[in-house]
Enzyme design. Structure first.
Site, PDB file in Angstrom:
ATOM      1  N   THR A 370       0.610  -0.781   0.290  1.00 46.15           N
ATOM      2  CA  THR A 370      -0.046   0.031  -0.058  1.00 46.15           C
ATOM      3  C   THR A 370       1.094   1.406   0.011  1.00 46.15           C
ATOM      4  O   THR A 370       2.356   1.648   0.794  1.00 46.15           O
ATOM      5  CB  THR A 370      -0.992   0.112   1.343  1.00 46.15           C
ATOM      6  OG1 THR A 370      -0.257  -0.883   2.358  1.00 46.15           O
ATOM      7  CG2 THR A 370      -2.109  -1.315   0.932  1.00 46.15           C
ATOM      8  N   ASP A 371      -0.125   1.847  -0.126  1.00 49.88           N
ATOM      9  CA  ASP A 371       0.584   3.332  -0.111  1.00 49.88           C
ATOM     10  C   ASP A 371       0.597   3.765   0.905  1.00 49.88           C
ATOM     11  O   ASP A 371       0.797   5.719   1.182  1.00 49.88           O
ATOM     12  CB  ASP A 371       0.646   4.778  -1.499  1.00 49.88           C
ATOM     13  CG  ASP A 371      -0.084   3.860  -3.199  1.00 49.88           C
ATOM     14  OD1 ASP A 371       0.708   3.005  -2.923  1.00 49.88           O
ATOM     15  OD2 ASP A 371      -1.297   3.767  -2.920  1.00 49.88           O
ATOM     16  N   SER A 396       1.417   8.353   4.889  1.00 51.60           N
ATOM     17  CA  SER A 396       0.699   8.840   3.255  1.00 51.60           C
ATOM     18  C   SER A 396       1.785   9.163   2.556  1.00 51.60           C
ATOM     19  O   SER A 396       2.202   9.699   2.824  1.00 51.60           O
ATOM     20  CB  SER A 396      -0.642   9.606   3.549  1.00 51.60           C
ATOM     21  OG  SER A 396      -1.185  10.179   1.996  1.00 51.60           O
ATOM     22  N   ARG A 397       2.137   8.047   1.739  1.00 49.86           N
ATOM     23  CA  ARG A 397       3.262   8.611   1.040  1.00 49.86           C
ATOM     24  C   ARG A 397       2.234   9.162   0.009  1.00 49.86           C
ATOM     25  O   ARG A 397       3.845   9.136  -1.554  1.00 49.86           O
ATOM     26  CB  ARG A 397       3.717   7.023   0.651  1.00 49.86           C
ATOM     27  CG  ARG A 397       4.497   6.012   1.715  1.00 49.86           C
ATOM     28  CD  ARG A 397       5.282   4.624   1.027  1.00 49.86           C
ATOM     29  NE  ARG A 397       5.702   3.836   2.790  1.00 49.86           N
ATOM     30  CZ  ARG A 397       4.892   3.061   2.755  1.00 49.86           C
ATOM     31  NH1 ARG A 397       3.413   2.471   2.179  1.00 49.86           N
ATOM     32  NH2 ARG A 397       4.862   2.155   3.609  1.00 49.86           N
ATOM     33  N   VAL A 398       1.671   9.231  -0.652  1.00 50.10           N
ATOM     34  CA  VAL A 398       1.273  10.743  -1.233  1.00 50.10           C
ATOM     35  C   VAL A 398       1.425  11.849  -0.596  1.00 50.10           C
ATOM     36  O   VAL A 398       1.456  13.069  -1.607  1.00 50.10           O
ATOM     37  CB  VAL A 398       0.015   9.913  -2.339  1.00 50.10           C
ATOM     38  CG1 VAL A 398      -0.914  11.375  -3.015  1.00 50.10           C
ATOM     39  CG2 VAL A 398      -0.007   8.722  -2.755  1.00 50.10           C
TER      40      VAL A 398
END
Length: 554
Positions: A370-371, A396-398
């Site tokens: 997941t991101d 959150s990698r976004v």
């Protein structure tokens, strides 16, 4: 001719009638025989041309199954329906169809099983359905675009520090009874505003809630909560409860992805919540062991990572270019005339941990796929902090790409402030002699924790989140008692709604924090904090006066 004798013309008529219905074409099908059956599994002999994921029917028992194992001299099939009806020696036939689910708009508002059959007692799902395969390759890089549009959850702690974008995969992870389902339900409820006319909150988001291995009563409660909050109209619930056959629990998340892809590939935004993938992994492990596949770590089969990666890779933001989108790889034939670019599928998978162990096999697998993850902690939950989000472990990698710029401006230091507070809080327990700077940080941290608390089913619009976080970050709550923070927040937001609705509307429409908005937030927060500070002083004077009176009487 005597009575009762046969007349030639009658015989001719009967023969003509019977022979007229006679079909010369032979029905051709490939059949096999059940060698072994039990626990939702059947081993078949004689279907050498069967394909992986092909549907197999057992005509005499009216049961369907799906091919999962292809071996040299036999075929392993998982059974849907009455699994006890199939026994050794029964006939099975190939259908030539790959396992699929029929999807249309009328599914919204309904509760269905993983094969698309209604479970809510409201009759059949009307209308023509687009039949989509359960298993499908994820869109290639060429057909995607970066995740930049926010998907607002209405949860202050998430939207400010762990923003989710449309097309992202964000894991919700934690022990049982820490509020994982509550995060999903609140996110679905918050999408209701995207369906309102003249909404400034982006395009409508269509939601799919997939319940795997849950109790039927739990799923019924989720349905009631969504109905009560007006969110069921834009939601499909897929229920593969604990009482259903294991094969249905295994395919349920794939069915949810299918429905999400239907909206995504027709140019709309969708959100699929998988609650939870730990139970799907357990179901797959059971089926694999019954099919005699070799076990690996924790007895899971070797391809357990691939099970979840191929499912979650289907979440994507599709390129907003009609010509490119229409050439998407692995596009099902029924969808080819309906494809539109610019759609998205956001995935919120849930993983249940044991005693907070995120380093176990399945949690580490899904974390790496997941991101980012929202980690819910038992200690925070028990301390009354709801949602019980551990800021230090959640990410959150976004990130800021999927956050409105107004929120980015006000919440940029929120995460580090909270992390420092957690460290200082642990340190402060060992001694009371703290310098003023540390005391100020602790006071600020207490108030930040307080403003991020939120009741269930109470999503907060992003412009109001920006306003309250602005007040807290800029120290306007420092002189307000912790017990009064909730009242302060309600009164503060109410004043902004009544006196400065235009400022809130401007943030909602432009997503920018202007100088004028900052001035308004500053003045309203300063005025209100003065009122609360004066009230606190009066209360202290009354307490002191009461103490002096008691001393005089003594």
């Amino acid at each position: 001719m005597a009575n009762g004798s046969i007349r030639p013309d009658e015989v001719t008529d009967i023969l003509r009638r019977e022979l007229g219905d006679f079909e010369t074409e032979a029905e051709e099908y490939e059949a096999g025989t059940v060698l072994q059956a039990g626990d939702g599994i059947a081993t078949l002999y004689g279907m050498s041309n069967a394909q992986a994921s092909e549907l197999v029917e057992f005509p005499e028992q009216d049961v369907e199954g799906m091919v999962l194992n292809l071996e040299e001299d036999s075929v392993g099939v998982i059974l849907f329906g009455d699994v006890d009806a199939v026994s050794e020696g029964d006939e099975a036939r190939r259908t030539g169809r790959i396992a699929s689910v029929g999807v249309n708009e009328n599914m919204l508002g309904r509760v269905i099983d993983p094969l698309g059959r209604p479970l809510d007692g409201e009759g059949p799902i009307e209308g023509e359905k687009t039949v989509l395969p359960l298993e499908r390759k994820a869109p290639g890089v060429i057909y995607r675009q970066p995740v930049e549009e926010p998907l607002q959850t209405g949860i202050k702690a998430v939207d400010s520090m762990i923003p989710i974008g449309r097309g992202q995969r964000e894991l919700v992870i934690g022990d049982r009874q820490t509020g994982k389902t509550a995060v999903l339900v609140d996110t679905i409820i918050n999408q209701k505003q995207t369906h309102e006319e003249r909404s400034d909150t982006g395009d409508p988001v269509y939601c799919v809630y997939v319940a795997v291995g849950q109790k039927d009563s739990t799923v019924a409660q989720v349905q009631r909560d969504l109905e009560r909050n007006g969110a069921m109209e834009h939601t499909v619930i897929i229920n593969a409860s604990a009482s259903m056959p294991t094969p249905l629990q295994y395919i349920a998340p794939f069915a949810g992805a299918c429905i999400g892809e239907y909206f995504r590939d027709t140019g709309r935004d969708s959100l699929v919540c998988f609650d939870d993938l730990s139970k799907q992994a357990v179901a797959y492990r059971e089926l694999s062991l019954l099919l005699r596949r070799p076990p690996g770590r924790e007895a899971y089969p070797g391809d357990i990572f691939y099970l979840h990666s191929r499912l979650l890779e289907r979440a994507a933001k599709i390129i907003d270019d009609q010509k490119v989108a229409s050439q998407m790889n692995d596009l099902p034939e029924p969808l080819q005339d309906q494809v539109e670019g610019g759609g998205s599928l956001t995935a919120l998978p849930v993983i249940e941990t044991q005693a907070g162990d995120v380093s176990a096999y399945i949690p580490t697998n899904v974390i790496s796929i997941t991101d980012g993850q929202i980690y819910l902690e038992t200690d925070l939950f028990n301390a009354g902090i709801r949602p019980a989000i551990d800021v230090g472990t959640s990410v959150s990698r976004v990130g800021g790409s999927a956050q409105v710029s107004a929120m980015k401006d006000v919440a940029s230091t929120l995460r580090i402030d909270l992390s420092q507070y957690r460290e200082l809080e642990a340190f402060a327990k060992f001694g009371s002699d703290l310098d003023p700077s540390t005391q100020r940080q602790l006071n600020r941290g207490e108030r930040l924790v307080e403003i991020l608390k939120q009741d269930q089913f109470s999503p907060v619009p992003v412009e109001e989140q920006v306003a309250i976080i602005y007040a807290a970050i800029n120290g306007h709550l420092d002189d307000v008692e912790v017990d009064d923070i909730e009242d302060f927040e309600e009164e503060y937001v109410e004043r902004l709604r009544l006196q400065h609705e235009d400022v809130l509307a401007e943030i909602r429409e432009t997503e920018e924090l202007t100088d004028r908005a900052e001035e308004v937030f500053e003045s309203v927060a300063a005025d209100l904090s003065e009122v609360y500070a004066e009230e606190e002083e009066e209360e202290q004077e009354d307490v002191l006066a009461g103490g002096d009176g008691e001393a005089a009487m003594a």
